[in-house]
Design a protein around this motif. Structure first.
Motif, PDB file in Angstrom:
ATOM      1  N   SER A 295      13.021 -25.859  -8.072  1.00 17.76           N
ATOM      2  CA  SER A 295      12.224 -26.101  -6.875  1.00 17.76           C
ATOM      3  C   SER A 295      11.007 -26.965  -7.192  1.00 17.76           C
ATOM      4  N   THR A 296      10.639 -27.753  -6.211  1.00 14.73           N
ATOM      5  CA  THR A 296       9.397 -28.520  -6.229  1.00 14.73           C
ATOM      6  C   THR A 296       8.405 -27.935  -5.233  1.00 14.73           C
ATOM      7  N   GLY A 297       8.753 -26.856  -4.558  1.00 16.22           N
ATOM      8  CA  GLY A 297       7.886 -26.208  -3.580  1.00 16.22           C
ATOM      9  C   GLY A 297       8.418 -26.422  -2.181  1.00 16.22           C
ATOM     10  N   ALA A 298       7.884 -25.987  -1.198  1.00 14.96           N
ATOM     11  CA  ALA A 298       6.715 -25.142  -1.070  1.00 14.96           C
ATOM     12  C   ALA A 298       7.145 -23.678  -0.921  1.00 14.96           C
ATOM     13  N   GLU A 299       6.624 -22.981   0.080  1.00 14.36           N
ATOM     14  CA  GLU A 299       6.775 -21.526   0.178  1.00 14.36           C
ATOM     15  C   GLU A 299       8.214 -21.028   0.159  1.00 14.36           C
ATOM     16  N   ILE A 300       9.176 -21.841   0.490  1.00 14.83           N
ATOM     17  CA  ILE A 300      10.588 -21.442   0.444  1.00 14.83           C
ATOM     18  C   ILE A 300      11.023 -21.113  -0.992  1.00 14.83           C
ATOM     19  N   ALA A 301      10.274 -21.608  -1.964  1.00 10.57           N
ATOM     20  CA  ALA A 301      10.582 -21.303  -3.365  1.00 10.57           C
ATOM     21  C   ALA A 301      10.329 -19.835  -3.695  1.00 10.57           C
ATOM     22  N   ILE A 302       9.440 -19.192  -2.982  1.00  2.90           N
ATOM     23  CA  ILE A 302       9.070 -17.811  -3.314  1.00  2.90           C
ATOM     24  C   ILE A 302      10.265 -16.864  -3.175  1.00  2.90           C
ATOM     25  N   PRO A 303      10.910 -16.778  -2.010  1.00  4.07           N
ATOM     26  CA  PRO A 303      12.076 -15.888  -1.946  1.00  4.07           C
ATOM     27  C   PRO A 303      13.226 -16.361  -2.842  1.00  4.07           C
ATOM     28  N   ALA A 304      13.350 -17.662  -3.031  1.00  3.29           N
ATOM     29  CA  ALA A 304      14.418 -18.175  -3.906  1.00  3.29           C
ATOM     30  C   ALA A 304      14.189 -17.738  -5.353  1.00  3.29           C
ATOM     31  N   PHE A 305      12.954 -17.774  -5.811  1.00  2.82           N
ATOM     32  CA  PHE A 305      12.673 -17.361  -7.182  1.00  2.82           C
ATOM     33  C   PHE A 305      12.788 -15.845  -7.331  1.00  2.82           C
ATOM     34  N   LEU A 306      12.442 -15.098  -6.291  1.00  6.05           N
ATOM     35  CA  LEU A 306      12.641 -13.650  -6.341  1.00  6.05           C
ATOM     36  C   LEU A 306      14.118 -13.329  -6.530  1.00  6.05           C
ATOM     37  N   TRP A 307      14.968 -13.945  -5.702  1.00  9.77           N
ATOM     38  CA  TRP A 307      16.404 -13.702  -5.810  1.00  9.77           C
ATOM     39  C   TRP A 307      16.982 -14.286  -7.091  1.00  9.77           C
ATOM     40  N   GLY A 308      16.513 -15.437  -7.499  1.00  9.99           N
ATOM     41  CA  GLY A 308      16.983 -16.002  -8.754  1.00  9.99           C
ATOM     42  C   GLY A 308      16.707 -15.073  -9.919  1.00  9.99           C
ATOM     43  N   THR A 309      15.524 -14.503  -9.940  1.00  8.52           N
ATOM     44  CA  THR A 309      15.148 -13.569 -11.000  1.00  8.52           C
ATOM     45  C   THR A 309      16.015 -12.312 -10.942  1.00  8.52           C
ATOM     46  N   ILE A 310      16.192 -11.752  -9.753  1.00  7.36           N
ATOM     47  CA  ILE A 310      17.012 -10.545  -9.585  1.00  7.36           C
ATOM     48  C   ILE A 310      18.440 -10.777 -10.066  1.00  7.36           C
ATOM     49  N   LEU A 311      18.988 -11.960  -9.753  1.00  6.31           N
ATOM     50  CA  LEU A 311      20.379 -12.250 -10.091  1.00  6.31           C
ATOM     51  C   LEU A 311      20.561 -12.877 -11.479  1.00  6.31           C
ATOM     52  N   GLY A 312      19.468 -13.032 -12.219  1.00  7.15           N
ATOM     53  CA  GLY A 312      19.569 -13.526 -13.585  1.00  7.15           C
ATOM     54  C   GLY A 312      19.716 -15.037 -13.724  1.00  7.15           C
ATOM     55  N   ALA A 313      19.375 -15.779 -12.676  1.00  6.39           N
ATOM     56  CA  ALA A 313      19.426 -17.239 -12.756  1.00  6.39           C
ATOM     57  C   ALA A 313      18.189 -17.758 -13.483  1.00  6.39           C
ATOM     58  N   GLU A 314      18.334 -18.875 -14.138  1.00 10.47           N
ATOM     59  CA  GLU A 314      17.176 -19.534 -14.734  1.00 10.47           C
ATOM     60  C   GLU A 314      16.381 -20.172 -13.601  1.00 10.47           C
ATOM     61  N   THR A 315      15.068 -20.010 -13.625  1.00 16.49           N
ATOM     62  CA  THR A 315      14.216 -20.551 -12.566  1.00 16.49           C
ATOM     63  C   THR A 315      13.319 -21.648 -13.134  1.00 16.49           C
ATOM     64  N   ILE A 316      13.353 -22.794 -12.477  1.00 18.94           N
ATOM     65  CA  ILE A 316      12.576 -23.949 -12.925  1.00 18.94           C
ATOM     66  C   ILE A 316      11.724 -24.441 -11.763  1.00 18.94           C
ATOM     67  N   PHE A 317      10.428 -24.441 -11.956  1.00 13.96           N
ATOM     68  CA  PHE A 317       9.517 -24.947 -10.934  1.00 13.96           C
ATOM     69  C   PHE A 317       8.856 -26.217 -11.450  1.00 13.96           C
TER      70      PHE A 317
END
Length: 143
Positions: A75-97
């Protein structure tokens, strides 16, 4: 690939060739620009600062991510990244901001929130490193 429309979308699209050998999809807001995306995409209603819209997006992105099972969330932002990173973390995806190139000395609100959820947090100006901390990385201008 998760972003709002406008500059964040333009920045993320400029990186799209880096993902040519990978299956990708966008999660973004419904807008005249995003309706023309050539990549598979999920279009949500804008969140902005609306708490109800954020809760709705959390559930929508959850359904998308449980179905798609992304390996990486970028993600490059904005607020839509917040729920995406929450779910990415829960599901074990690598998160790159990737902090927007227009952020030279001050942190974005989204950057502040997703910083602890990011596996890789890139800033595009060395002046911004001190504002974030040791997890932030400067590799030169990414975009």
């Amino acid at each position: 690939m998760v972003c709002s429309f406008g500059g964040h979308l333009t920045e993320l699209q400029s990186l799209s060739s880096a993902f040519d050998d990978h299956e990708t999809f966008f999660v973004t807001y419904e807008n005249f620009r995003t309706k023309e995306l050539e990549t598979r995409s999920y279009l949500l209603d804008p969140i902005h600062t609306d708490v109800r819209a954020m809760l709705k997006a959390i559930f929508q992105i959850g359904r998308i991510f449980v179905s798609e099972r992304p390996d990486v969330v970028v993600s490059t932002g904005a607020e839509i990244a917040i729920p995406a990173f929450l779910w990415g973390t829960i599901l074990g995806a690598e998160t790159i901001f990737i902090e927007s190139w227009c952020r030279v000395r001050t942190r974005s609100q989204t950057g502040r929130v997703v910083y602890p959820l990011s596996d890789l947090f890139l800033v595009q100006w060395p002046e911004l490193l001190d504002s974030y901390g040791e997890k932030a990385t400067y590799e030169g201008g990414v975009l």
